[in-house]
Design an enzyme around this catalytic site. Structure first.
Site, short mmCIF file in Angstrom:
data_model
loop_
_atom_site.label_atom_id
_atom_site.label_comp_id
_atom_site.label_asym_id
_atom_site.label_seq_id
_atom_site.Cartn_x
_atom_site.Cartn_y
_atom_site.Cartn_z
N GLY A 46 -12.68 33.83 19.95
CA GLY A 46 -11.50 34.64 19.72
C GLY A 46 -10.92 35.12 21.02
O GLY A 46 -11.61 35.17 22.04
N GLN A 51 -5.94 40.57 26.42
CA GLN A 51 -6.91 39.97 27.35
C GLN A 51 -6.24 39.03 28.36
O GLN A 51 -6.86 38.65 29.34
CB GLN A 51 -7.99 39.20 26.57
CG GLN A 51 -8.93 40.11 25.79
CD GLN A 51 -10.00 39.31 25.09
OE1 GLN A 51 -9.79 38.83 23.98
NE2 GLN A 51 -11.15 39.14 25.73
N CYS A 88 -17.87 39.08 24.92
CA CYS A 88 -16.43 39.15 25.09
C CYS A 88 -16.05 38.40 26.36
O CYS A 88 -16.69 38.57 27.39
CB CYS A 88 -15.99 40.60 25.18
SG CYS A 88 -14.22 40.81 25.40
N LEU A 89 -15.00 37.59 26.26
CA LEU A 89 -14.56 36.83 27.43
C LEU A 89 -14.10 37.75 28.57
O LEU A 89 -14.07 37.32 29.72
CB LEU A 89 -13.45 35.86 27.04
CG LEU A 89 -13.88 34.72 26.09
CD1 LEU A 89 -12.66 33.94 25.62
CD2 LEU A 89 -14.89 33.80 26.75
N HIS A 130 -13.60 42.53 16.08
CA HIS A 130 -13.65 42.56 17.54
C HIS A 130 -12.26 42.36 18.14
O HIS A 130 -11.83 43.11 19.03
CB HIS A 130 -14.63 41.47 18.01
CG HIS A 130 -14.76 41.34 19.50
ND1 HIS A 130 -15.94 41.60 20.17
CD2 HIS A 130 -13.87 40.95 20.45
CE1 HIS A 130 -15.74 41.40 21.48
NE2 HIS A 130 -14.50 40.99 21.66
N GLU A 131 -11.54 41.35 17.62
CA GLU A 131 -10.21 41.05 18.18
C GLU A 131 -9.21 42.15 17.83
O GLU A 131 -8.37 42.51 18.66
CB GLU A 131 -9.71 39.69 17.70
CG GLU A 131 -10.56 38.50 18.08
CD GLU A 131 -10.98 38.47 19.54
OE1 GLU A 131 -10.20 38.94 20.41
OE2 GLU A 131 -12.08 37.99 19.82
N HIS A 134 -9.42 45.00 20.17
CA HIS A 134 -8.73 44.79 21.44
C HIS A 134 -7.29 45.30 21.40
O HIS A 134 -6.77 45.80 22.40
CB HIS A 134 -8.69 43.30 21.79
CG HIS A 134 -9.90 42.78 22.51
ND1 HIS A 134 -10.28 43.24 23.74
CD2 HIS A 134 -10.81 41.83 22.16
CE1 HIS A 134 -11.38 42.59 24.14
NE2 HIS A 134 -11.72 41.73 23.19
NI NI Z 1 -13.35 40.43 23.32
#
Ligand code: NI
Length: 159
Positions: A46, A51, A88-89, A130-131, A134
């Protein structure tokens, strides 16, 4: 489509509340496609617009070969509980366990601006939560337990 630069924890954009998308047009579809390409390139499940420094309510998720491109997503129902590791990226090399609902329903606009309903459980429910966090400037590591460095990154799902 183009790869975008993924910003990392500590960047102020990751702590901002994102603004709703007013109209889903070609520009928004381009962002969704860039997010998708960037997520796949980073082997994540995701990615949220903030981000890549875009403070608009858009996320992409890909679980079990199913791609979700969501605009203005909202969790409308949730039930149960799970407590699994997330990565998380924007927080490379780390993971932690987060309490999430076992199952959620999400309403959002799709890439054509049409209202849609989605349902997810397990990993997909975690990814939705999670997304969407953000979009409100929340990183999982602000509410996780067992926060630790990943020793075998290959097994992790990063969002
Ligand atoms: Ni993330």
């Amino acid at each position: 489509m183009a790869l975008r630069n993924i910003i990392e924890d500590g960047h102020p954009s990751l702590g901002m509340v994102c603004k709703p998308v007013k109209k889903v047009g070609d520009h928004e579809r381009e962002i969704l496609d860039d997010l998708t390409e960037t997520m796949r390139n980073a082997e994540g499940v995701g990615l949220a617009a903030p981000q890549v420094g875009i403070l608009r309510r858009m996320v992409v998720i890909e679980v079990d070969d199913q791609l979700y491109q969501l605009v203005n997503p909202v969790i409308t129902e949730s039930e149960g509980d799970q407590f699994e590791y997330e990565g998380c990226l924007s927080v490379p090399g780390m993971r932690g366990r987060v309490h999430r609902p076992a199952k959620v329903k999400v309403s959002a606009l799709d890439r054509n601006g049409e209202p849609r309903e989605y349902e997810g459980e397990g990993l997909l429910a975690r990814a939705f939560c999670h997304e969407l966090d953000h979009l409100d400037g929340i990183l999982y590591n602000s509410k996780c337990e067992d926060y630790e460095r990943i020793t075998d990154p290959v097994e992790e799902d990063e969002e």
